[in-house]
Design an enzyme around this catalytic site. Sequence first.
Site, mmCIF file in Angstrom:
data_model
loop_
_atom_site.group_PDB
_atom_site.id
_atom_site.type_symbol
_atom_site.label_atom_id
_atom_site.label_comp_id
_atom_site.label_asym_id
_atom_site.label_seq_id
_atom_site.Cartn_x
_atom_site.Cartn_y
_atom_site.Cartn_z
ATOM 1 N N LYS A 154 38.234 36.665 40.909
ATOM 2 C CA LYS A 154 37.334 37.056 42.183
ATOM 3 C C LYS A 154 37.576 38.652 41.981
ATOM 4 O O LYS A 154 38.248 39.639 41.148
ATOM 5 C CB LYS A 154 37.749 37.230 43.305
ATOM 6 C CG LYS A 154 36.745 36.765 44.787
ATOM 7 C CD LYS A 154 38.579 36.193 45.793
ATOM 8 C CE LYS A 154 37.204 36.204 47.023
ATOM 9 N NZ LYS A 154 37.915 36.429 48.156
HETATM 10 C C1 E4P Z 1 37.334 35.659 51.087
HETATM 11 O O1 E4P Z 1 37.092 35.209 49.691
HETATM 12 C C2 E4P Z 1 37.513 36.747 51.681
HETATM 13 O O2 E4P Z 1 38.138 37.460 50.836
HETATM 14 C C3 E4P Z 1 37.649 37.101 53.404
HETATM 15 O O3 E4P Z 1 37.250 35.811 53.909
HETATM 16 C C4 E4P Z 1 37.784 38.197 53.535
HETATM 17 O O4 E4P Z 1 38.383 37.441 55.357
HETATM 18 P P1 E4P Z 1 38.802 38.295 56.166
HETATM 19 O O5 E4P Z 1 37.675 39.366 56.807
HETATM 20 O O6 E4P Z 1 39.468 37.394 57.580
HETATM 21 O O7 E4P Z 1 39.896 38.750 55.840
#
Ligand code: E4P
Length: 213
Positions: A83
Amino acid sequence: MKIFIDTANIDEIREANTWGIIDGVTTNPSLIAKEGRSLQDVINEICSIVDGPISAEVISLESDKMVEEAMELVKLHKNIVIKIPMCIEGLKAVKLLNEKGIKTNVTLIFSSQQALLAAKSGATYVSPFVGRLDDIGARGVELISEISTIFKVHDIKTEIIAASIRNPIHVSECAIEGSDIATIPFKVLEQMAKHPLTDIGIEKFLSDYNKSK
Ligand code: E4P
């Protein structure tokens, strides 16, 4: 639409995996920090539970450092997806990792232009953040719709992971708009499974059955 679970909590992943609905897992540095263990330990344990793409995020902000981190992370398991935050250094890292055959998930996507660039650089997945857009008064689901249309029109193979999902309606709307995947927190998965009429129905069936005995 595939379902990923958006957590680094092992109990949640283990439980949701028994429901037969989990196709993959996404984590981020905030989720890892909540667990109080090293990224490597958490990712190793997740990989022993779920057989699907597992996103592990780099924390460097320069492309060469991102690639170094990625090369260590992919040694952990064949299912690791790197990521990478959306930024120009991130795009450079995605290009280099793509050339090495390493899968990437470009995160923190807030516009279709960012998604297009990430896809062009070779990203396997892009993660548009639906909930965080809603939080600032924009329409997160519209972004999913825009990216989905652009990718279809231009036959772009990069998959869309609807991220920052906050409620069951986000999930159904992202599915309607053509998201390939939604990455969903455990609490929202539980909410999706429930309906008050189902509970009332189960209770009625049981009480009728017991009365007849
Ligand atoms: C996933 O890939 C993201 O990091 C996550 O969904 C972020 O979610 P949030 O906005 O609730 O922190």
